[in-house]
Motif scaffolding. Sequence first.
Motif, PDB file in Angstrom:
ATOM      1  N   LEU A 145     -47.942   4.667 -23.683  1.00 59.44           N
ATOM      2  CA  LEU A 145     -46.908   4.312 -22.721  1.00 59.44           C
ATOM      3  C   LEU A 145     -47.492   3.731 -21.443  1.00 59.44           C
ATOM      4  O   LEU A 145     -46.782   3.068 -20.674  1.00 59.44           O
TER       5      LEU A 145
ATOM      6  N   ARG B 294     -48.989   9.556 -25.820  1.00 59.38           N
ATOM      7  CA  ARG B 294     -48.409   9.216 -24.523  1.00 59.38           C
ATOM      8  C   ARG B 294     -49.234   8.179 -23.776  1.00 59.38           C
ATOM      9  O   ARG B 294     -48.706   7.462 -22.913  1.00 59.38           O
TER      10      ARG B 294
ATOM     11  N   LYS C 218     -41.300   3.988 -15.834  1.00 61.22           N
ATOM     12  CA  LYS C 218     -40.869   4.899 -16.892  1.00 61.22           C
ATOM     13  C   LYS C 218     -39.468   4.579 -17.373  1.00 61.22           C
ATOM     14  O   LYS C 218     -39.204   4.518 -18.572  1.00 61.22           O
TER      15      LYS C 218
ATOM     16  N   THR D 171     -40.721   6.196 -31.749  1.00 55.96           N
ATOM     17  CA  THR D 171     -40.595   6.419 -30.314  1.00 55.96           C
ATOM     18  C   THR D 171     -40.889   7.873 -29.952  1.00 55.96           C
ATOM     19  O   THR D 171     -41.642   8.160 -29.010  1.00 55.96           O
TER      20      THR D 171
ATOM     21  N   TYR E 231     -37.824   2.943 -21.287  1.00 53.01           N
ATOM     22  CA  TYR E 231     -36.676   3.338 -22.092  1.00 53.01           C
ATOM     23  C   TYR E 231     -35.740   2.149 -22.314  1.00 53.01           C
ATOM     24  O   TYR E 231     -35.178   1.981 -23.400  1.00 53.01           O
TER      25      TYR E 231
ATOM     26  N   SER F 146     -44.070   9.387 -27.777  1.00 52.88           N
ATOM     27  CA  SER F 146     -43.846  10.204 -26.581  1.00 52.88           C
ATOM     28  C   SER F 146     -44.444  11.601 -26.713  1.00 52.88           C
ATOM     29  O   SER F 146     -44.798  12.222 -25.708  1.00 52.88           O
TER      30      SER F 146
END
Length: 715
Positions: A300, A297, A23, A289, A27, A293
């Motif tokens: 991701l 999701r 995670k 982004t 970022y 999110s």
Amino acid sequence: MSFFEQLLEKLKIKQVDFYKIEKSQRYIWVIVIFVILAGIITIDIFPRQVNLEVGQVAKNDVVAPKTVEYIDEEQTEALRKEAANSVSKVYEEDVGILTEVKVEVRKFFDNVTMIRKADVELENKVEQVQDNYDIELSYQNLSYLFSLSEEDIELLKEDILMILAKYLNRGVKNDYLSNVKEQLSQDAAKLSEDQQYNNLVSGIAQHFIKPNMIFNLEATEKKKEEARQKIEPIRRTFSKGEIIIRHGKVVTKDDIKILEKLGLRQAKINYLNIIGHILIVLIFTLIPTIYISQYQRDILEGEGILALLGLLPIIIITLAKLASYIANYMPIEYPSFVVPVAAASIMIAILIDTDLAVLFTISLSFLVGIVTGDGVIGITVALVGGLTGIYSVSKLSQRSDLARAGLIVGLTTSATIFTFLLMVPNVELARFLKVLWGILNGVLVAVVTNGLLPYIENIFGITSPVKLLELSNPNHPLLKRLLVDAPGTYHHSIIVGNLAEAAADKIGADSLLARVAAYYHDVGKTKRSYFFTENQIGSENPHDKLSPSLSTLIITSHVKDGLELAKEYKLPQVIVDVIEQHHGTSLVSFFYQEAKHDEKYKSIDEDDFRYDGPKPQTKEAGLIMLADMVEAAVRSNVSAQSNPGKLEKFVRELIKKKLDSGQLDECNLTLKDLDRVANAFVNILKGIFHNRIEYPDNIAQQFKEGKKLDGSTNK
């Protein structure tokens, strides 16, 4: 093995798995993408300098690399200075001066009258007047004054007051006082024939006259400023591609100034400009982004997808920067016209999600417009082309549709360019040739998407609908092998595919993936096809001669064999996952029960009769597990086939057993989804196992005799 080493292995067409991104690392990846984009946009990779000085001869044409408009400060200031100088001074009249002058003149003559009456010599009288008044009159003139009678003196006084009033009423300015005195002297000379009398009038009037028009500095400066403000700034515009200095021309000071405005003279760092561009990149990086999110999701979780979403903008913005650089040396007015933004839009729409593709297209279009400096027209053309590309692949059925999408993008882009050109006043006919850049853009989109899509699928581990459609072709080598080596399994897989596809449509899963994955889910049975009932001919069953544990090992090994074949035939990972998960950790109940009731086995471990798993991880894998089970069970249950009510009850019981056994715990199928899945299965199975009319053996003879099946004749 590092990522770059894996990337090099793509020359062998091997699939690359990207780093497992945690995670926090995701970022960091977003930050890296932002830094790279900001660097591409703000840093001029290919700075261009023009080293010319005043008086030198230009060896080449100097072309404006961008459109620039600026105010010519020097010329503007020169015109404003000229306007200010042309403004006349502002004077204000002092109305009390005339009265004051008249009083002083009368006092002068009153004093003269008193001196006349004094019992002194003429010489003393003249001296008194000269002492009291610094008047420019000769002794002779003053002597003449005292020789006049009272009537003549009164007349003299009136003539002097008349002349003073005449000029003061006109207005006497301080800087014009000497001129006024000269004119006054000329007027006095015409009063009479007595020149001495005229000299007295002139001398006394010149002595007492004073300016009554007072210069107002503040009002004058205000008027000058108003005149300056009326002069509009002189703006100069140089369009992109315009020749600034021609070959062979002597460079002037104005030429140097133009080069400085274009940034060609010397590199100047505009920090505010850089900060502004960085903030714009930040905005258009944060928008997708935050959207991902909040609403996507699951993206991701896919390392390959996340990497692709980062690299595509970098590629497009780099191409835009390159096009902008080339435009400095070629007559390309709008380099953004040839940037294939639609290629990225199409690939995101095909490989990931349509809504996300729209959002990325908007962000990329703005960034391309900023990089190329093409403004609204560049942004609009890129945006229209990208959105058109997304919509043109909404119903993709084969790879050739990508070429069709490129053609549509080219035509739409050309139409948009043509529309903008119509809005330009007095546009030259030759400028309409710019619509050809739109056609070129469409060609580039088709070439890029068709050329890169297979490599992107392999490198990033993403399977596109085009790839799935190719895999669904019955002529695929593995499907042909399945048909030849295990025809019963092939037929079973086709029905499972239909069941899974119908169910996926009902619950919003990927129906194409479900159908294609179902075709391949049992390919492992080709290695020992005769051990599976659907491929057995006759009543002989090879399992009758084997122990339950060995039979279980053979049955469950088709999953492992399928994985090996999938690797051999380079099937996508999503298909491989279904092959591995379509039985989950289910129990091979037939052989387990057989072993349990066999006295030869003293202790039976249930885990020895289960598939290795894992359990289905996606809805599509779960649907294929259910469809596989239902098709096999219904095919062996004759009573359920002939009775729709029994069929539905039987199907729902089978699904419930899978649910109760925990096999569906990890694939996100809800109870509502399972209800819809059961309905979809039942509808398909009813169509497969419906009752058919039993035609008589002599049907051909009856048709020859011209009779219908119901006994009537054909006329």
